[in-house]
Write a protein that holds these residues in place. Sequence first.
Motif, PDB file in Angstrom:
ATOM      1  N   PRO A 287       0.816  -1.215   0.000  1.00  0.00           N
ATOM      2  CA  PRO A 287       0.000   0.000   0.000  1.00  0.00           C
ATOM      3  C   PRO A 287       0.852   1.269   0.000  1.00  0.00           C
ATOM      4  O   PRO A 287       1.985   1.287   0.493  1.00  0.00           O
ATOM      5  CB  PRO A 287      -0.786  -0.116   1.307  1.00  0.00           C
ATOM      6  N   GLU A 288       0.300   2.303  -0.565  1.00  0.00           N
ATOM      7  CA  GLU A 288       0.925   3.626  -0.512  1.00  0.00           C
ATOM      8  C   GLU A 288       1.166   4.031   0.941  1.00  0.00           C
ATOM      9  O   GLU A 288       0.416   3.649   1.845  1.00  0.00           O
ATOM     10  CB  GLU A 288      -0.012   4.618  -1.199  1.00  0.00           C
ATOM     11  N   ALA A 291      -1.434   4.285   4.060  1.00  0.00           N
ATOM     12  CA  ALA A 291      -2.588   3.398   3.899  1.00  0.00           C
ATOM     13  C   ALA A 291      -2.253   2.033   4.496  1.00  0.00           C
ATOM     14  O   ALA A 291      -1.097   1.609   4.507  1.00  0.00           O
ATOM     15  CB  ALA A 291      -2.958   3.255   2.425  1.00  0.00           C
ATOM     16  N   THR A 342      -2.289   2.445  -4.785  1.00  0.00           N
ATOM     17  CA  THR A 342      -2.642   3.749  -4.216  1.00  0.00           C
ATOM     18  C   THR A 342      -3.570   3.588  -3.013  1.00  0.00           C
ATOM     19  O   THR A 342      -4.159   2.513  -2.788  1.00  0.00           O
ATOM     20  CB  THR A 342      -3.359   4.609  -5.263  1.00  0.00           C
ATOM     21  N   LYS A 343      -3.710   4.678  -2.276  1.00  0.00           N
ATOM     22  CA  LYS A 343      -4.637   4.668  -1.147  1.00  0.00           C
ATOM     23  C   LYS A 343      -6.048   4.316  -1.605  1.00  0.00           C
ATOM     24  O   LYS A 343      -6.766   3.562  -0.931  1.00  0.00           O
ATOM     25  CB  LYS A 343      -4.647   6.038  -0.463  1.00  0.00           C
ATOM     26  N   GLU A 344      -6.441   4.851  -2.751  1.00  0.00           N
ATOM     27  CA  GLU A 344      -7.799   4.598  -3.237  1.00  0.00           C
ATOM     28  C   GLU A 344      -8.003   3.106  -3.524  1.00  0.00           C
ATOM     29  O   GLU A 344      -9.091   2.552  -3.261  1.00  0.00           O
ATOM     30  CB  GLU A 344      -8.070   5.413  -4.508  1.00  0.00           C
ATOM     31  N   TYR A 347      -8.418   1.386  -0.202  1.00  0.00           N
ATOM     32  CA  TYR A 347      -9.775   1.608   0.309  1.00  0.00           C
ATOM     33  C   TYR A 347     -10.749   0.613  -0.343  1.00  0.00           C
ATOM     34  O   TYR A 347     -11.616   0.035   0.334  1.00  0.00           O
ATOM     35  CB  TYR A 347     -10.257   3.026   0.017  1.00  0.00           C
ATOM     36  N   LYS A 370      -8.542   6.445   7.387  1.00  0.00           N
ATOM     37  CA  LYS A 370      -7.290   5.753   7.047  1.00  0.00           C
ATOM     38  C   LYS A 370      -7.551   4.479   6.265  1.00  0.00           C
ATOM     39  O   LYS A 370      -6.796   4.123   5.363  1.00  0.00           O
ATOM     40  CB  LYS A 370      -6.516   5.429   8.324  1.00  0.00           C
ATOM     41  N   GLY A 373     -11.129   5.825   3.438  1.00  0.00           N
ATOM     42  CA  GLY A 373     -11.164   7.108   2.750  1.00  0.00           C
ATOM     43  C   GLY A 373     -12.240   8.022   3.311  1.00  0.00           C
ATOM     44  O   GLY A 373     -13.065   7.622   4.137  1.00  0.00           O
TER      45      GLY A 373
END
Length: 375
Positions: A287-288, A291, A342-344, A347, A370, A373
């Motif tokens: 994960p980024e 995250a 990415t964080k997305e 999520y 966290k 999102g």
Amino acid sequence: MVNFDRNWGTQSQRQHFLPKTYLKPWGRNISSDGRHIRVYFIDKEESIQPEKESRYVRNTATANEFIVPNFYSRNIRIPFQEADLDFLLEPILKKNYSVFLDEKKLESKRDLTGLFHYYNEWEIYNPAGILISSEEKNSLEEEILSKEIRNLEAAWDRMYENSWNRIRDEIIDLAYASKGQDIIQDKNRLELIEFMVSIDWRTVKGNEMFNNVFNGLFPKIEKCFDFEIDNDLPLEKRAYPFLDTEKENYRHSVRLSLFHKFFNKTGAMYQYAQEIKDTMVIELLIPEDGAEFITSDNPIEFHKNIHEKIDYIFPISPKLACAVRKNTKMEYNNFYILTEITKEEVYAYNKQIKESASKGYIVQELDQEKYFGAE
């Protein structure tokens, strides 16, 4: 890896379907001996509310969310091996009793175990041909039910759980040391697969494909019984309290027998693991920064991808997960694909993991944004 020994055993009745060693990376306040790990466990229908912290805290050594007493034990009501029968029937065999049901002698050990459901109707005679008293019969029943086999729980500990901390840490170290690469030489790939498969089949919810097959066959299985197999069982008739119908008893017995075969490198579970090893790609997901992955009480999440193929997601720790996908090119049997996401994307995976939970999900911090999102 050590080989299975049917003589293994354990005194523990509090058996973890979600083991402490797996939950450790999500833990807080880990005791010095590692036996007590506290995690945040949140109902799958709820969002994270930090002000409710005390409600979420669970001790992995004792919490009912991770434990079912005797979940991997078996007794006279769920035997599945001939080798079980001498041990489980020892109270009858050692006294040379003769057992009759509806004036017919139960000659074989399989008859005795298969018809134990009708124990109250048994007529039991001692070697002199004298019917034993009701007091003796009740005492005999208690002695029979006290006989338990716990070699499956012992096998899980010795063959998988005890080595998972090392295997997990080595995979995480490999992934983070290899950041920037797309494909890396594997390490502990088979061990990861077998641990993932065993966790998938080990939870209360169980493997979805097995459940679908069993439920599809159930109407045929039901015809083999001369009583309503899906009706609630009285507590005194259950193998263990959580097995509340004969259907669940039968399903659980089949699942335990598959675990036994898995430990002996045969059967459906083992073939399932081998199919993943031979035909599927394992993609490690980093994960980024900032995250993290969640996990749940049913940590193997699987779904159909855009190509209508089954993908699996398994959180290894908050900092690493793996995706198991169909290997169309058959080129990656000895490699990992390494992907930084990415964080997305984290999520999105976390939402899938949460949705696949049986009752709840597990996080390391009480921070809704966290993991999922901004909403």
